[in-house]
Scaffold this active site. Sequence first.
Site, PDB file in Angstrom:
ATOM      1  CE  LYS A 283     -18.763 -21.476  21.360  1.00  0.00           C
ATOM      2  NZ  LYS A 283     -18.001 -20.386  20.690  1.00  0.00           N
ATOM      3  CE1 TYR A 284     -15.671 -25.758  20.710  1.00  0.00           C
ATOM      4  CE2 TYR A 284     -15.937 -24.037  22.349  1.00  0.00           C
ATOM      5  CZ  TYR A 284     -15.373 -24.489  21.165  1.00  0.00           C
ATOM      6  OH  TYR A 284     -14.519 -23.686  20.456  1.00  0.00           O
ATOM      7  CB  VAL A 357      -7.733 -21.292  23.488  1.00  0.00           C
ATOM      8  CG1 VAL A 357      -6.938 -20.381  22.545  1.00  0.00           C
ATOM      9  CG2 VAL A 357      -6.781 -22.217  24.245  1.00  0.00           C
ATOM     10  CD  GLU A 358     -14.903 -19.816  20.731  1.00  0.00           C
ATOM     11  OE1 GLU A 358     -15.715 -19.252  19.967  1.00  0.00           O
ATOM     12  OE2 GLU A 358     -15.040 -21.003  21.101  1.00  0.00           O
ATOM     13  CB  ALA A 359     -13.330 -17.923  26.913  1.00  0.00           C
TER      14      ALA A 359
END
Length: 849
Positions: A283-284, A357-359
């Site tokens: 995504k990033y 961290v988001e995952a």
Amino acid sequence: MLKIFLKQVVLWVLLLGGMSVGHAQTTTAALQTPEQFLGYRLGEQFTYHGRLVDYVRYLAGQNPNKMQLQTYGHTYEKRPLLLATISSPANMQRLEEIRTNNLKSTGLMSGQPTGGKQPAIVWLSYNIHGNESVSSEAVLQVLYDLLDPNNAQTQKWLENTVVMIDPCVNPDGRERYTQWYNRARNQVPNASPYAWEHNEPWPGGRPNHYYFDLNRDWAWQTQIESKQRAVVYNQWMPQLHADFHEQAVDNPYYFAPSAKPYHDAITPWQREFQGIIGDYNRKYFDKNNWLYFTRESFDLFYPSYGDTWPTYQGAIAMTYEQGGSGRAGVVIQKSDGDSLTLSQRIAHHHAASLATVEAISDKTDQVVKEFRKFYTDAQAKPFGQYRSYVFKVKGEEGRIKELTEYLDRQQIRYGYAKAGGSSKGFNYQSGKTESVKYESGDLVISAYQPKSTLLNVLLEPSARLEDSVTYDITAWSLPYAYGLRGAAFTGRISMNEAKPAATVTNAAAPAAYAYIARWNGVQDLKFLASLLKSKVRVRYSEVPFEQNKEKYAPGTLIITRTGNESLGAKFDQIVTRAADSLGIQLASTTTGFVTSGSDFGSRSVRYVKAPRVALLTGEGVSPYGFGEIWHYFEQQIGYPVTVLGGDYFGNVPLNEFDVLILPTGSYGRILDEKNLTKVKDWVRAGGKLIALESAVTFLADKPDFAVKKKTADTTTSKKAPSADDLKKYANRERESISEEVQGSVFRINLDNTHPLAFGYGTTYPALIRTNTLPQFMKDAWNVGVVKGEAPATGFVGSKAKADLQNGMVLGVQDLGRGQVVYLVDNPLFRAFWQGGKLLFGNAVFLVGQ
């Protein structure tokens, strides 16, 4: 080029703002950005470790409700090792509860978890390879973003996670690189790959102080950094571990899913989450049009990496690789003509950190649930074929002590057999599945325990390799590494709970004629080294003997009062205290007469002269090979060694030394014709030369050296290729490994009547990493050999098998009054091959005495 570089710095700053949804464009006055604190933008230069520490401590001081900072240890060069723990204020208030709840849910701590939502624990490690230094630049921005109160996205993530960050795993290596680069770079960064600033000098910044690769040391924990980190890791047991690296300049960014082979122990959930992590990273990276690749090169097999050791303990773990490494500097021109900047590299690692961290934040509940399931299954239905491992204790006390100390560090539980018996199991010595006897009091390790997956991976006789193209060695089983006698059983063996090791207390015996110490492990070697440093005269027996109804093998140490009269009453104190400190049981005798064998005054009882040891290093010598030996003397056996630089070796008076060690390396420059003649003359005069691995290859076929390369078989090469011989381009990598040996264990035959093999049986499990062996030596001692096709554990290419038949692995040549010791196998490999350490000690202390 400078204009391009500055544009990319600005571009990274803009991208950074775009990566965090809800991130305010202005910062709070209370919290300084990395740029404001350091006085330069990240990416303009490399940050010295001291300044990195300053900023991390500053952030902790400014955010006591969201960040805890601990110094969990220090490096060999006394630099601090830091760990930052970051979470929401609510989580930080109950941080100890979160930690203990996690351990209770794994069975590693007694008791039941208390109520309340359990956040996922994330551990991010940066800069384990010192010259892969971009990650410690990126972590400064990562820390700031996690703590910035204006960043709504990161603050939301912290509600579900406890993020633990090690900002620099290898400070000594990083500082070696940073100090060099900041001195060598042009004022205006030079992108030419031929510029001095892109060509790091020997030994490079990658390894730690002793030139060990810390990313191969996660499981073995031979280095001070690894040991201290593992203590804290085991106090938390995170659900996810990410390790940030760099690779070659031209490579795009790499993130999960990992490449095959995956070890069988890796669960379906762990495999699935590799894909989830990849989705979040894409995504990033897709948003910013950055190139990347997945599922190639970096596998999950060898157990001592930063992605595998945590995986075998239930975590989801991965390696991130950014192109660049020590060559890239601040800006470098790639082979395609484009430039790669430090700012770009920082941006990529920063993005991967946030994606991780988001995952984990989005999947917290399932991550925590699956982690608990991993440990429930481990205790009730362990992974693997074997359920019990049993090892002989009697006569092997030294090796067992080393093993149990290692198991304690790993939190692997063990006990002792309640009664003797026999059962069908895999015999590590014979390499066969057969009926194996065990005795009451033998060491038993049951697979029914929390860390059963890790223990089975570390002890299994042979791991199944689903794909032969792998990144590292393919055999590592601890029973081979420690040289243990025992077996793996498919059923349970009844055992008592672990008992504390009995404290050895040797009574001084002023009336004793001599003290006797057995010779079968590295503890005995440490004992000898300690005595020699204390000016105690020590002897050893070249032949077996019996006294007072006790049998002693060759190599047994005999410390007679005769010859040590100058020590007076201190003699008994020095000997017994040294033995007590190492857990060595001494025997004392009032006579030099033996009932069988040779009396203590016989010429078969040799005096051990304390050797003056020199170790060669410098350009051409492998930093790793040198470091393994340097660490061995300084940190493992505590015996003095003089390091000699290859650049001035020609001016060294070798008569000042008794032993000269050549680590693996390329010696064409250091040992030119003049210097090699000098070394040979020194050996003839009574010196001892010890050559390891490629140093043996360098000496092979040279005049006066007995070691010879095998004669090539040209029969196949003369034959014209047929249609069956035609190669397919797509298979080139797989076909190339048919000639390789990927770290395999061979049972080599030993002549244990020779001092080089004292303390061993008739076979030795050698970790072979070469695809060819020298031929048997003529008029010299072939102490360790492969006869025919040796049984092996691990991957051996089909073409390599023939080259490894009937070859010499360990040998000794008499040259004049001195000796040349050939060690084709490195018995000190990565310092974890415990069983080889006594063998190397034999080469240094016993051979030629």
